[in-house]
Enzyme design. Structure first.
Site, PDB file in Angstrom:
ATOM      1  N   ASP A 431       0.921  -1.199   0.228  1.00 25.06           N
ATOM      2  CA  ASP A 431      -0.076  -0.108   0.088  1.00 25.06           C
ATOM      3  C   ASP A 431       0.860   1.208   0.056  1.00 25.06           C
ATOM      4  OD1 ASP A 431       0.895   0.490   2.564  1.00 25.06           O
ATOM      5  OD2 ASP A 431      -1.115   0.189   3.419  1.00 25.06           O
ATOM      6  N   GLU A 474      -6.050   2.194  -0.548  1.00 27.88           N
ATOM      7  CA  GLU A 474      -4.730   2.024  -1.170  1.00 27.88           C
ATOM      8  C   GLU A 474      -3.918   0.887  -1.237  1.00 27.88           C
ATOM      9  OE1 GLU A 474      -3.856   3.257   3.237  1.00 27.88           O
ATOM     10  OE2 GLU A 474      -5.509   3.097   1.974  1.00 27.88           O
TER      11      GLU A 474
END
Length: 562
Positions: A431, A474
């Site tokens: 991420d 994300e």
């Protein structure tokens, strides 16, 4: 070499037949010339109404051959049959080349003489009182005649046999066998009627032969039509299966050969993005070159057919002014068939098949292939629609890569496949570092732009080696079938450096982004997909805890400071 051998064989048979006829002429009893003329006229009628098919023809003329042989002996049977063939196929042409007419007459002569030889070995001269030996001799004559006839004709049509996939030599043998059921007894009755009632009895008895021959013609045409329908059935059955577009195109090219033989073929499909037709499937010696070709709608003959929407046949490229200067297949083949593939009013593509022979295709071929293309068009359109729906369901709306739903499905598939093959399965979870800060400081539009750019970067870097998905927010997941811990760790490090060095074109924020990555591998770190995801997540958390912008393998977690 094969063509030279075939030509030599053809003229050898013609020469032998002519030589035998010349030798037999002196044995003819010309006092019966008027009777011979009547038999020749009846033979012309039988040949003219014969059922022609690619590997021979079906005719009741053998009844006349047998009757003439019984009444006047072999020379008369050979001469009357040969003259009937020459007149019916030559003077009253049926579309056969002259060498074929001569060959048909010559092979008839040789078949009669072969039958005559067998007959005299068993029964003695024709015309004797009817005895068991005579009956056996006449059956032997008939069998030898049909055997030699089929052997000679089979060798003559052998080079063209593959050009007619719907017909076989066995068909010719079987259909000709039908003529035996009525030709042999009819020939015997005609000989009897001639002795009892003269030529009038022969003529009256031969009329039913022509009627039966006409009925058999209808039967043969019906059977051939049924075979074309069977080819359509195979296409329909294949298209009812769950096939991708490429499998459908390959099926169409394959099943088209059930209807007509061709040298080369290609199918073009319309591309909405590129706005032209691109080759998607091809067969034949020019396959590789055809795969690189494209067709623009309205340009050239093929493009005109696509625009017009009507199938077309080019009988002979050299004689058709529309295509004489066309590039591609039109320069190397003589006959072509161009058939649009359309679903409703929407163009899907076009099929182009060609052969080196002129006049290789006819209207029946065009009709059947058009039906096949119509079926294929619907299947292709439905498959493309289904694919788009599936892609929509499996694709992340923001980044354009696979979503969490697809990741769950694909991870299960790859886990079973690699387990059964004895291969490892690696998973990278990653991420964006400080992504909340990017959203808070530069706005969600900037944050979304970062995710879109990052997704494309990961997808291009991993390529076909793995599957890149947006796991959520994300966070991204990269499935790597066949990767061991060392290989997965190396790729993860390459991704980290790639992202670190990449300048993200997002207005209003720093151009650099950092990511953290965690790696886990089956079966070393986990024994199922759920555990694999959990271990990769733990490794990612370890990378975050250890300072971010780094790669951590699950096996390294114990070495990290707590």
């Amino acid at each position: 070499m094969r063509r030279i051998t075939h030509v030599a064989y053809t003229w050898l048979v013609i020469g032998l037949g002519a030589w035998v006829l010349a030798r037999l002429f002196s044995f003819l009893d010309l006092d019966y010339g008027r009777h011979f003329l009547v038999f020749i006229v009846l033979g012309v009628a039988a040949e003219w109404l014969a059922v022609n098919f690619p590997h021979g023809q079906m005719s009741g003329g053998f009844a006349l051959v047998l009757a003439t042989f019984i009444l006047f002996d072999a020379p008369a049977a050979a001469w009357t049959g040969a003259l009937a063939t020459l007149i019916s196929q030559g003077i009253l042409p049926r579309g056969n080349p002259l060498r074929t007419v001569f060959f048909n007459a010559a092979q008839h002569v040789l078949a009669v003489m072969a039958g005559n030889y067998v007959f005299h070995r068993l029964a003695g001269p024709a015309g004797d009182r009817f005895t068991v030996e005579l009956a056996a001799g006449l059956l032997a004559f008939s069998g030898a005649y049909f055997l030699v006839n089929h052997l000679l004709v089979s060798l003559y049509v052998a080079p063209r046999r593959s050009l007619h996939p719907l017909h076989s030599w066995w068909d010719a043998l079987r259909w000709d066998g039908f003529t035996c059921l009525f030709s042999i007894p009819t020939g015997l009755l005609m000989a009897f009627m001639y002795r009892e009632a003269g030529l009038s009895g022969v003529i009256l008895l031969f009329l039913p032969v022509l009627v039966i021959q006409f009925v058999l013609r209808l039967y043969v045409h019906m059977e051939l039509a049924n075979r074309e329908l069977l080819a359509l059935y195979y296409v329909a059955r294949g298209l009812n299966q769950r096939l991708d577009v490429q499998e459908i195109l390959d099926l169409v090219l394959k099943e088209t050969r059930r209807v007509v033989s061709y040298h080369s073929g290609v199918i073009y499909l319309w591309s909405e993005e590129k706005r032209y037709l691109e080759a998607r499937a091809a067969v034949g010696p020019f396959r590789d070159k055809l795969h690189k070709s494209v067709v623009f709608s309205g340009e050239g003959f093929t493009g005109w057919v696509v625009e017009n929407g009507e199938p077309e046949i080019i009988c002979d490229v050299r004689e058709d002014p529309r295509v004489r200067h066309e590039p591609g297949l039109f320069q190397v083949l003589r006959s072509l068939m161009v058939v649009p593939i359309s679903a409703d009013t929407r163009r899907v593509g076009v099929l182009v098949i060609g052969d080196k022979r002129p006049f290789a295709f006819n209207e029946n071929h065009l009709h059947t292939i058009s039906v096949i293309c119509g079926q294929a068009a619907v299947a292709i359109a439905n498959t493309i629609l289904m694919k788009r729906l599936e892609e929509s369901a499996n694709t992340d709306g923001l980044t354009g890569i696979y979503n969490h739903r697809y990741f769950t499905y694909r991870a299960d598939v790859e886990y079973r496949r690699t387990r059964d093959a004895g291969l490892p399965l690696a998973l990278i979870m990653l991420d964006v570092d400080n992504f909340k800060l990017i959203n808070d400081r530069f706005g969600h539009v900037a944050g979304d732009a970062v995710l879109v750019e990052l997704a494309g970067l990961l997808r291009d870097a991993v390529g076909e080696a793995g599957v890149v998905c947006r796991y959520g927010g994300e966070e991204f997941a990269v499935l790597l079938p066949g990767f061991d811990p060392a290989q997965a760790g190396t790729l993860a490090e390459e991704l980290r450096r790639l992202v670190r060095e990449h300048h993200f074109p997002v207005e209003g924020m720093p151009r650099q982004v950092r990511i953290s990555l965690g790696v886990a591998v089956c079966p070393r770190d986990a024994v199922d997909v759920g555990t694999l995801v959990q271990r990769a997540d733990q490794a990612l958390y370890g990378a975050k805890k250890a300072g971010k912008d780094r790669v951590v393998l699950y096996e390294q977690l114990a070495e990290l400071p707590r």
